[in-house]
Write a protein that holds these residues in place. Structure first.
Motif, PDB file in Angstrom:
ATOM      1  N   LEU A 137      25.876   7.517 -10.109  1.00 15.33           N
ATOM      2  CA  LEU A 137      24.587   8.130 -10.427  1.00 15.33           C
ATOM      3  C   LEU A 137      23.600   7.938  -9.276  1.00 15.33           C
ATOM      4  O   LEU A 137      22.806   8.847  -8.975  1.00 15.33           O
ATOM      5  CB  LEU A 137      24.031   7.522 -11.712  1.00 15.33           C
ATOM      6  CG  LEU A 137      24.815   7.827 -12.996  1.00 15.33           C
ATOM      7  CD1 LEU A 137      24.208   7.098 -14.186  1.00 15.33           C
ATOM      8  CD2 LEU A 137      24.858   9.337 -13.260  1.00 15.33           C
ATOM      9  N   LEU A 138      23.653   6.772  -8.632  1.00 12.21           N
ATOM     10  CA  LEU A 138      22.775   6.537  -7.485  1.00 12.21           C
ATOM     11  C   LEU A 138      23.090   7.497  -6.346  1.00 12.21           C
ATOM     12  O   LEU A 138      22.188   7.969  -5.641  1.00 12.21           O
ATOM     13  CB  LEU A 138      22.919   5.097  -6.994  1.00 12.21           C
ATOM     14  CG  LEU A 138      22.197   4.015  -7.802  1.00 12.21           C
ATOM     15  CD1 LEU A 138      22.587   2.638  -7.298  1.00 12.21           C
ATOM     16  CD2 LEU A 138      20.684   4.199  -7.734  1.00 12.21           C
ATOM     17  N   ARG A 139      24.371   7.796  -6.153  1.00 15.47           N
ATOM     18  CA  ARG A 139      24.758   8.730  -5.095  1.00 15.47           C
ATOM     19  C   ARG A 139      24.102  10.090  -5.316  1.00 15.47           C
ATOM     20  O   ARG A 139      23.600  10.717  -4.374  1.00 15.47           O
ATOM     21  CB  ARG A 139      26.279   8.889  -5.050  1.00 15.47           C
ATOM     22  CG  ARG A 139      27.021   7.712  -4.464  1.00 15.47           C
ATOM     23  CD  ARG A 139      28.515   7.976  -4.405  1.00 15.47           C
ATOM     24  NE  ARG A 139      29.250   6.813  -3.932  1.00 15.47           N
ATOM     25  CZ  ARG A 139      29.440   6.526  -2.652  1.00 15.47           C
ATOM     26  NH1 ARG A 139      28.949   7.320  -1.728  1.00 15.47           N
ATOM     27  NH2 ARG A 139      30.122   5.453  -2.303  1.00 15.47           N
ATOM     28  N   PHE A 140      24.119  10.563  -6.541  1.00 10.92           N
ATOM     29  CA  PHE A 140      23.510  11.863  -6.839  1.00 10.92           C
ATOM     30  C   PHE A 140      21.983  11.779  -6.816  1.00 10.92           C
ATOM     31  O   PHE A 140      21.313  12.759  -6.525  1.00 10.92           O
ATOM     32  CB  PHE A 140      24.001  12.364  -8.192  1.00 10.92           C
ATOM     33  CG  PHE A 140      25.420  12.851  -8.168  1.00 10.92           C
ATOM     34  CD1 PHE A 140      25.761  14.052  -7.553  1.00 10.92           C
ATOM     35  CD2 PHE A 140      26.441  12.098  -8.744  1.00 10.92           C
ATOM     36  CE1 PHE A 140      27.071  14.493  -7.509  1.00 10.92           C
ATOM     37  CE2 PHE A 140      27.759  12.532  -8.709  1.00 10.92           C
ATOM     38  CZ  PHE A 140      28.073  13.733  -8.098  1.00 10.92           C
ATOM     39  N   TRP A 141      21.443  10.605  -7.112  1.00 15.92           N
ATOM     40  CA  TRP A 141      19.994  10.423  -7.111  1.00 15.92           C
ATOM     41  C   TRP A 141      19.413  10.546  -5.702  1.00 15.92           C
ATOM     42  O   TRP A 141      18.298  11.031  -5.515  1.00 15.92           O
ATOM     43  CB  TRP A 141      19.660   9.062  -7.717  1.00 15.92           C
ATOM     44  CG  TRP A 141      18.195   8.787  -7.860  1.00 15.92           C
ATOM     45  CD1 TRP A 141      17.273   9.557  -8.503  1.00 15.92           C
ATOM     46  CD2 TRP A 141      17.485   7.650  -7.353  1.00 15.92           C
ATOM     47  NE1 TRP A 141      16.031   8.969  -8.442  1.00 15.92           N
ATOM     48  CE2 TRP A 141      16.129   7.802  -7.736  1.00 15.92           C
ATOM     49  CE3 TRP A 141      17.868   6.524  -6.636  1.00 15.92           C
ATOM     50  CZ2 TRP A 141      15.155   6.854  -7.420  1.00 15.92           C
ATOM     51  CZ3 TRP A 141      16.895   5.586  -6.322  1.00 15.92           C
ATOM     52  CH2 TRP A 141      15.560   5.759  -6.709  1.00 15.92           C
ATOM     53  N   VAL A 142      20.176  10.116  -4.691  1.00  9.88           N
ATOM     54  CA  VAL A 142      19.682  10.127  -3.314  1.00  9.88           C
ATOM     55  C   VAL A 142      20.346  11.203  -2.465  1.00  9.88           C
ATOM     56  O   VAL A 142      20.121  11.250  -1.255  1.00  9.88           O
ATOM     57  CB  VAL A 142      19.888   8.749  -2.640  1.00  9.88           C
ATOM     58  CG1 VAL A 142      19.179   7.660  -3.410  1.00  9.88           C
ATOM     59  CG2 VAL A 142      21.381   8.427  -2.510  1.00  9.88           C
ATOM     60  N   ARG A 206      15.961   6.389  -0.475  1.00  6.24           N
ATOM     61  CA  ARG A 206      15.056   7.221  -1.263  1.00  6.24           C
ATOM     62  C   ARG A 206      13.619   7.053  -0.787  1.00  6.24           C
ATOM     63  O   ARG A 206      12.867   8.035  -0.674  1.00  6.24           O
ATOM     64  CB  ARG A 206      15.183   6.836  -2.739  1.00  6.24           C
ATOM     65  CG  ARG A 206      14.291   7.635  -3.680  1.00  6.24           C
ATOM     66  CD  ARG A 206      14.808   9.023  -3.906  1.00  6.24           C
ATOM     67  NE  ARG A 206      13.931   9.772  -4.784  1.00  6.24           N
ATOM     68  CZ  ARG A 206      14.355  10.543  -5.771  1.00  6.24           C
ATOM     69  NH1 ARG A 206      15.650  10.647  -6.004  1.00  6.24           N
ATOM     70  NH2 ARG A 206      13.506  11.206  -6.519  1.00  6.24           N
TER      71      ARG A 206
END
Length: 216
Positions: A137-142, A206
């Motif tokens: 999820l962090l990969r897609f967030w940034v 980010r």
């Protein structure tokens, strides 16, 4: 000291300086390449591995050996696709995202399967699953700010998980259980530590992206 002026040619005309040679633009790397195909093959092997793991109630030696072999082959592609991508310049943004997702699918399927069979505590599977899902999820967030490649710690974590799962999958005598426990303990420590490290790197990326957006 200033550069000497160019010598005039006959008739007093100066010789023009040579024109700079235009550098050819780099050839774009195709998404459909050998490295990415190896990554996709790992995803294809996951359902085959699960089918073999649960065949014969998960206790028959032949099917456990088959499941172990499929898991080993799928894990081997993880090492090969990265080497091929680096050696032949086939690194793509798709590969940077798909490779860790394929790893998580394989590792997650093995952990859940072992827990369903009652051979691995569910809390171990949950800790690792929460970390892996969170990192995804962090990969897609940034992703609009950049792609964070896997770190050395992340690779070590994956190798420790693969080694531990392989020992759990093998039809070994009960006297060898301590080897699996030790490897899984190491995998858990690396899982948590690298998860925290990835969170810090994602937050920094980010923040840099947001700062660049406000100043542009």
């Amino acid at each position: 000291m200033s550069a000497a002026p160019s010598e005039p040619a006959e008739g007093g005309t100066e010789v023009p300086p040579p024109r700079p040679v235009a550098q050819p633009e780099p050839t774009p790397v195709p998404t459909l390449n050998v490295a990415n195909l190896l990554t996709l093959s790992r995803l294809v092997l996951v359902p085959l591995f699960i089918a073999a793991l649960f065949a014969g109630d998960g206790t028959e030696t032949f099917w456990r050996a088959t499941a172990t072999a499929l898991f080993a082959v799928a894990s081997f592609t993880d090492q090969v696709d990265g080497w091929v991508a680096r050696k032949y310049g086939l690194i793509t943004d798709f590969g940077k995202i798909a490779d860790p997702i394929a790893d998580k699918a394989l590792i997650g399927a093995a952990l859940v399967g072992l827990s369903v069979l009652g051979e691995l505590a569910w809390w171990v599977t949950i800790v690792i699953a929460v970390r892996e899902i969170g990192v995804t999820l962090l990969r897609f967030w940034v992703i609009r700010h950049g792609v964070i490649p896997a770190s050395r710690g992340g690779k070590a974590k994956t190798m420790a998980q693969i080694a531990a799962i392989t020992v759990y999958l093998l039809p070994l005598p009960a006297s060898a259980n301590f080897v699996g426990w030790a490897l899984m303990g190491l995998a858990l420590v690396l899982t948590v530590v690298t998860g925290v490290d990835y969170l810090v790197r994602a937050l920094k990326l980010r923040a840099l992206g947001d700062r660049a957006g406000t100043t542009s």
